[in-house]
Write a protein that holds these residues in place. Structure first.
Motif, mmCIF file in Angstrom:
data_model
loop_
_atom_site.group_PDB
_atom_site.id
_atom_site.type_symbol
_atom_site.label_atom_id
_atom_site.label_comp_id
_atom_site.label_asym_id
_atom_site.label_seq_id
_atom_site.Cartn_x
_atom_site.Cartn_y
_atom_site.Cartn_z
ATOM 1 N N GLY A 313 4.047 21.753 36.181
ATOM 2 C CA GLY A 313 4.934 22.747 35.571
ATOM 3 C C GLY A 313 6.385 22.472 35.924
ATOM 4 N N CYS A 314 6.623 22.135 37.199
ATOM 5 C CA CYS A 314 7.999 21.834 37.634
ATOM 6 C C CYS A 314 8.576 20.678 36.839
ATOM 7 N N ARG A 315 7.757 19.676 36.565
ATOM 8 C CA ARG A 315 8.254 18.530 35.787
ATOM 9 C C ARG A 315 8.660 18.964 34.379
ATOM 10 N N GLY A 316 7.879 19.861 33.800
ATOM 11 C CA GLY A 316 8.211 20.378 32.466
ATOM 12 C C GLY A 316 9.523 21.135 32.474
ATOM 13 N N TYR A 317 9.697 22.029 33.457
ATOM 14 C CA TYR A 317 10.959 22.783 33.540
ATOM 15 C C TYR A 317 12.130 21.836 33.772
ATOM 16 N N LYS A 318 11.931 20.850 34.659
ATOM 17 C CA LYS A 318 13.045 19.937 34.953
ATOM 18 C C LYS A 318 13.441 19.157 33.709
ATOM 19 N N ASP A 319 12.462 18.696 32.968
ATOM 20 C CA ASP A 319 12.721 17.892 31.775
ATOM 21 C C ASP A 319 13.594 18.652 30.776
ATOM 22 N N ILE A 320 13.197 19.874 30.422
ATOM 23 C CA ILE A 320 13.974 20.591 29.388
ATOM 24 C C ILE A 320 15.347 21.008 29.926
ATOM 25 N N ASN A 321 15.431 21.354 31.197
ATOM 26 C CA ASN A 321 16.723 21.767 31.746
ATOM 27 C C ASN A 321 17.693 20.593 31.822
#
Ligand code: SAH
Length: 395
Positions: A313-321
């Motif tokens: 999940g953290c990777r997903g948030y980091k990617d879009i941010n």
């Protein structure tokens, strides 16, 4: 008597009025309760602790309905709980609009597994646990009595019901049937809500305060509204004077409502764009096209649904941010959110900080957001806190 007897030492969380009883804390189940029945919860020494709803198929085998021994869990009990929850919202008006708000926020209103949202004259509910399912008719009647609403509709079609061994259900519960689309008011906006087939109960009331912030801060800006659903953030931005708004969502039916919401608010269609697209791909495409924006909203669905999934999940948030930060003009604003309860605010801030570092942008938090006040967090139930967000300004 039907009872759950806890192992020695496992009564501590109940004494602090935390409502969950995990299967590992149970020493013995007495009296053969059926799923959804109300049981007494007893300490290892026999001390009475709570009345709880029994959910044998779940990791959380029981949830406390009441810590008062004299309570009888039945229609009058539910009417009292529902009246208290409805009254608490009424006392928060006008910050909480009485005809477009969450009336029952589960554990934090002393009603585990029960969610009820009011949309104009209609109430849309979720019953997410076996005991909530058992008492849903009493709760629906209580909602009618406490609010004078015209009808109660059920949207118990969330996949979390599977953890309880419950099948998904949606349909009419009591009173009149709601129309296909209901109009609610949020600040200066009028918004369509599809109670029957929209997401969750129909709309995301929890983001009301953040949408107001977008209205107040985006005048003159070119806005990118990612994960737009029915366009709430976009409508608010345009009503606040945004120059343009691009809405992106994978759901075509949600974007149909978003378009209709433009007309309902007398906003010119040329001011908005609606893209049925995956946000992860769209942000890369916009980057490759050299597009920039004065403000970006990132309000994704829950990326973390279990502890095992936190890293992913953290990777997903980091990617879009990271991608969004790179698309911002100097002085641009990023409204970024996470509704994953298992990711706390500290962790979310670290992820956004990591994204800022890798984006090469100098960025700072200028405001923090949380779920609106009709989604309270009972102090005995910190798990009720799930939505957090930052307003990040880039240099
Ligand atoms: N901001 C909205 C609520 C967003 S809910 C409001 O204020 O009302 C999350 C939305 O993300 C849903 O509408 C869902 O259809 C959409 N979605 C989920 N995954 C997506 C993806 N990968 N790309 C684009 N949209 C996505």
């Amino acid at each position: 008597m039907q009872a759950i007897r806890l192992k020695k030492g496992r009564e501590k969380s109940l004494l602090r009025r935390h409502p969950w009883i995990f299967s590992g804390a149970v020493d013995a189940v007495e009296g053969k309760p059926r799923p959804g029945d109300t049981v007494d919860v007893l300490g290892a020494d026999g001390r009475w602790l709570a009345h709880a709803g029994y959910s044998p198929n779940s990791q959380i085998v029981a949830r406390a309905w009441s810590f008062a021994r004299e309570d009888a869990v039945g229609p009058e009990f539910f009417l009292a709980r529902v009246r208290a929850a409805v009254g608490a919202r009424a006392a928060l008006a006008p910050a909480v609009p009485p005809r477009a708000c969450r009336l029952i926020h589960a554990e934090s209103d002393g009603l585990p597994g029960v969610v009820a949202d009011r949309y104009d004259d209609w109430i849309s509910c979720e019953f997410l646990t076996m005991p909530a399912e058992r008492h849903k008719r009493d709760i629906a009647l209580a909602l009618m009595a406490a609010t004078g609403a015209r009808g109660v509709w059920e949207r118990s079609d969330s996949d979390v019901r599977a953890k309880e061994g419950l099948v998904p259900l949606a349909g009419h519960l009591t009173g009149e049937e709601p129309p296909d689309r209901v109009v609610i008011e949020e600040g200066p906006a009028r918004l369509l809500v599809d109670i029957r087939t929209g997401h969750k109960t129909g709309y995301y009331l929890d983001q009301r305060d953040s949408r107001r912030a977008v209205m107040e801060l985006c005048a003159g800006r070119d806005v990118l509204n990612c994960f737009s659903y029915t366009g709430g953030f976009g409508v608010m931005a345009l009503l606040g004077g945004a120059a343009r708004c691009t809405n992106i969502d994978t759901s075509a039916p949600a974007l149909d409502i978003a378009r209709a919401n433009m007309d309902l608010n007398a906003l010119p269609r040329e001011g908005a764009e609606f893209l049925t697209e995956d946000v992860f791909a769209a942000l890369r495409r916009l980057r490759d096209q050299g597009r920039t924006f004065g403000a970006i909203v990132l309000d994704p669905p829950r990326f973390v649904d279990s502890r095992a999934n936190i890293q992913r999940g953290c990777r997903g948030y980091k990617d879009i941010n990271l991608l969004a930060l790179r698309l911002l003009e100097p002085g641009g604003l990023l409204f970024t959110f996470s509704c994953s309860g298992l990711m706390d605010e500290d962790l979310f801030q670290k992820v956004v900080a990591g994204a800022a570092l890798d984006s090469g942008r100098d960025a700072r938090i200028v405001r923090r957001f949380a779920q609106a006040p009709d989604h309270p967090v009972a102090l005995n139930f910190p798990e009720g806190q799930y939505l957090k967000g930052f307003l990040v300004q880039v240099v």
